[in-house]
Design an enzyme around this catalytic site. Structure first.
Site, PDB file in Angstrom:
ATOM      1  N   LYS A  32       0.833  -1.296  -0.033  1.00 31.49           N
ATOM      2  CA  LYS A  32       0.039  -0.067  -0.086  1.00 31.49           C
ATOM      3  C   LYS A  32       0.859   1.233   0.033  1.00 31.49           C
ATOM      4  O   LYS A  32       0.747   2.107  -0.837  1.00 31.49           O
ATOM      5  CB  LYS A  32      -1.143   0.091   1.149  1.00 31.49           C
ATOM      6  CG  LYS A  32      -1.845  -1.097   1.235  1.00 31.49           C
ATOM      7  CD  LYS A  32      -2.898  -1.156   2.314  1.00 31.49           C
ATOM      8  CE  LYS A  32      -2.232  -1.703   3.598  1.00 31.49           C
ATOM      9  NZ  LYS A  32      -1.492  -2.995   3.793  1.00 31.49           N
ATOM     10  N   THR A  33       1.705   1.077   0.949  1.00 33.20           N
ATOM     11  CA  THR A  33       2.818   2.299   1.049  1.00 33.20           C
ATOM     12  C   THR A  33       3.552   2.773  -0.168  1.00 33.20           C
ATOM     13  O   THR A  33       3.709   3.721  -0.711  1.00 33.20           O
ATOM     14  CB  THR A  33       3.682   2.291   2.057  1.00 33.20           C
ATOM     15  OG1 THR A  33       2.933   1.841   3.362  1.00 33.20           O
ATOM     16  CG2 THR A  33       4.386   3.358   2.443  1.00 33.20           C
TER      17      THR A  33
ATOM     18  N   THR B 129      -5.716  -1.620   6.873  1.00 34.44           N
ATOM     19  CA  THR B 129      -6.061  -3.179   6.755  1.00 34.44           C
ATOM     20  C   THR B 129      -7.183  -3.527   7.178  1.00 34.44           C
ATOM     21  O   THR B 129      -7.695  -4.788   7.170  1.00 34.44           O
ATOM     22  CB  THR B 129      -4.677  -3.612   7.977  1.00 34.44           C
ATOM     23  OG1 THR B 129      -5.073  -2.858   9.170  1.00 34.44           O
ATOM     24  CG2 THR B 129      -3.315  -3.750   7.619  1.00 34.44           C
TER      25      THR B 129
ATOM     26  N   ARG C  87       6.707  -8.086   2.106  1.00 35.36           N
ATOM     27  CA  ARG C  87       7.498  -7.745   3.124  1.00 35.36           C
ATOM     28  C   ARG C  87       8.111  -8.648   3.893  1.00 35.36           C
ATOM     29  O   ARG C  87       9.278  -8.890   4.313  1.00 35.36           O
ATOM     30  CB  ARG C  87       6.705  -6.718   4.283  1.00 35.36           C
ATOM     31  CG  ARG C  87       7.754  -6.256   5.334  1.00 35.36           C
ATOM     32  CD  ARG C  87       6.941  -5.366   6.337  1.00 35.36           C
ATOM     33  NE  ARG C  87       6.379  -4.246   5.805  1.00 35.36           N
ATOM     34  CZ  ARG C  87       5.400  -3.624   6.156  1.00 35.36           C
ATOM     35  NH1 ARG C  87       4.272  -3.880   6.982  1.00 35.36           N
ATOM     36  NH2 ARG C  87       5.194  -2.151   5.646  1.00 35.36           N
TER      37      ARG C  87
HETATM   38  P1  ADP Z   1       2.006  -1.888   3.232  1.00 29.64           P
HETATM   39  O1  ADP Z   1       1.973  -0.511   3.264  1.00 29.64           O
HETATM   40  O2  ADP Z   1       0.973  -2.417   2.585  1.00 29.64           O
HETATM   41  O3  ADP Z   1       2.312  -2.327   4.726  1.00 29.64           O
HETATM   42  P2  ADP Z   1       4.634  -1.645   1.854  1.00 29.64           P
HETATM   43  O4  ADP Z   1       4.184  -0.883   0.822  1.00 29.64           O
HETATM   44  O5  ADP Z   1       5.506  -0.976   3.274  1.00 29.64           O
HETATM   45  O6  ADP Z   1       3.538  -2.607   2.606  1.00 29.64           O
HETATM   46  O7  ADP Z   1       5.601  -3.025   1.438  1.00 29.64           O
HETATM   47  C1  ADP Z   1       6.329  -3.654   2.182  1.00 29.64           C
HETATM   48  C2  ADP Z   1       7.684  -3.822   1.523  1.00 29.64           C
HETATM   49  O8  ADP Z   1       7.377  -4.740   0.798  1.00 29.64           O
HETATM   50  C3  ADP Z   1       8.318  -2.650   0.518  1.00 29.64           C
HETATM   51  O9  ADP Z   1       9.147  -2.099   1.153  1.00 29.64           O
HETATM   52  C4  ADP Z   1       8.588  -3.384  -0.629  1.00 29.64           C
HETATM   53  O10 ADP Z   1       9.987  -3.531  -0.700  1.00 29.64           O
HETATM   54  C5  ADP Z   1       7.999  -4.634  -0.905  1.00 29.64           C
HETATM   55  N1  ADP Z   1       6.861  -4.642  -1.906  1.00 29.64           N
HETATM   56  C6  ADP Z   1       5.683  -4.288  -1.440  1.00 29.64           C
HETATM   57  N2  ADP Z   1       4.901  -4.609  -2.609  1.00 29.64           N
HETATM   58  C7  ADP Z   1       5.656  -4.904  -3.740  1.00 29.64           C
HETATM   59  C8  ADP Z   1       5.652  -5.018  -4.962  1.00 29.64           C
HETATM   60  N3  ADP Z   1       4.337  -4.994  -5.776  1.00 29.64           N
HETATM   61  N4  ADP Z   1       6.810  -5.500  -5.574  1.00 29.64           N
HETATM   62  C9  ADP Z   1       7.915  -5.524  -5.237  1.00 29.64           C
HETATM   63  N5  ADP Z   1       8.156  -5.192  -3.889  1.00 29.64           N
HETATM   64  C10 ADP Z   1       6.861  -4.795  -3.142  1.00 29.64           C
END
Ligand code: ADP
Length: 365
Positions: A86-87, A180, A239
């Site tokens: 998401k981030t 979430t 992650r």
């Molecule tokens: P959320 O915000 O959903 O908790 P993040 O965007 O922080 O998740 O993702 C966590 C980590 O996973 C990021 O630092 C990134 O390196 C990796 N990641 C997430 N989505 C992808 C993707 N689609 N392709 C490659 N790496 C990803």
């Protein structure tokens, strides 16, 4: 975790970690959830995002259209379990728009005044990312409605009969919310997002690709079998895949002559971390064992399980349960959580024999 920072968009400005001379520590404790470590492996462009194809395709359309019209993006809501991107998507969108991205989170915005500086700092077309947006207090949520609709804030001065409302115009910008728990969002807030996207767990080839790409970024050699093994234990989450990759890399650095991640090194590293054959960790197994030992397999309420395990129920709901539900080890029923036959099998326990329906029929006569 409250996060507040701004990343600049536009050119790939290489916000990478400074290189550390060999033989020197990082000067801080390693925390795999630290943003600094996350950022290093985060895809920078939409084209680098692995998986979530339908979501990415739709975002590309919206992005291209708004870039052509030179308008800000409509507000976007991403929902899905933690660690799915998401981030990452919010940051890549800001980067593709060539604008800055301010980052904050629901729990850190305790009063409208906490949001005010972000709003006045938001430049035309920039992105304000609000993580855990379902945890915005009601007063802040009310305050954000006119922001999202008319780029206007209503500030109330004074109290009672003397109260006056002052309107302040803001520059049009984009709010990207992440949650979430989309079910906890109020309907008025949810409806103010023009685009809503649900992120799902990743499949094995996607996670393997992420691991291969990231081992390149980390300048570590990994054999295909090891990449597949780590992907298989990553519980469908990038992650987790990144964290397991970092751990196996450390393990290989210390235990393997060349420091390469071989299949044996990956196997041993995961065993040492107590990650089992389906990717469950100690806490996940403890959840299942608690359900069996304390609640006779359930149904049991989430907070009762949390209190017994001494783990906040929110953590269980966000970080433990989504995967256990996905692999079918637990069930959520109106009366609480229940372990399934597959969950019992995984713990090496035999499910109680089902009463034979023929038996009860026999007893009726
Ligand atoms: P959320 O915000 O959903 O908790 P993040 O965007 O922080 O998740 O993702 C966590 C980590 O996973 C990021 O630092 C990134 O390196 C990796 N990641 C997430 N989505 C992808 C993707 N689609 N392709 C490659 N790496 C990803």
């Amino acid at each position: 975790m409250a996060r507040q920072k701004v990343i600049q968009g536009g050119e790939d400005d290489g916000d990478k970690m400074p290189s550390i001379p060999p033989g020197f520590g990082t000067g801080g404790e390693f925390n795999p959830d630290d943003d600094k470590f996350d950022d290093e492996l985060r895809p920078q462009k939409l084209a680098d995002v692995v998986g979530q194809k339908k979501v990415v395709d739709r975002l590309k359309i919206v992005l291209d259209a708004t870039l052509r019209r030179k308008e800000p993006l409509g507000h976007i809501l991403f929902d899905g379990p933690p660690g799915l991107g998401k981030t990452t998507l919010a940051m890549t969108l800001a980067r593709e728009m060539g604008t800055e991205c301010q980052i904050t989170s629901g729990p850190s915005l305790m009063a409208p005044k906490d949001l005010l500086s972000y709003l006045t700092n938001a430049s035309y077309g920039s992105v304000l990312f609000i993580d855990e947006i379902h945890r915005l207090p009601p007063a802040v949520e009310e305050f954000i409605y006119p922001v999202m609709e008319d780029f206007r804030v209503d500030i109330v001065l004074g109290e009672g009969l003397n109260a006056r409302t002052i309107n302040m115009k803001l520059k049009p910008f984009t709010i990207i919310g992440a949650t979430t728990r989309s079910g906890m969002l109020t309907a008025p807030l949810r409806d103010r997002f023009v685009h809503r996207e649900h992120l799902d767990f990743y499949d094995l080839p996607e996670l393997t690709e992420i691991i291969n790409r990231n081992s390149n970024k980390l300048r570590t050699k990994i054999v295909d079998e090891a990449a597949r093994l780590i992907a298989d234990r990553s519980r469908g989450t990038p992650r987790k895949a990144n964290n397991l990759l970092r751990w196996t890399r450390d393990f290989a650095t210390v235990r393997e002559p060349e420091g390469h991640i071989t299949k044996v090194a990956a196997d041993n590293a995961l065993a040492m971390l107590e990650v089992d054959s389906v990717g469950l960790e100690a806490q996940d197994r403890r959840y299942l064992q608690t359900l069996v030992a304390v609640f006779s397999g359930g149904p049991a309420g989430l907070s009762a399980i949390g209190h017994t395990m001494n783990v906040p129920p929110d953590t269980l709901e966000d970080e433990v349960e989504p995967f256990l539900l996905r692999v079918g080890f637990i069930q959520r029923t109106p009366r609480g959580r229940m372990i399934t036959a597959a969950g019992l099998n995984h713990l090496g326990l035999t499910p109680p024999a089902q009463p034979d329906p023929d038996d009860s029929q026999k007893r009726l006569f």
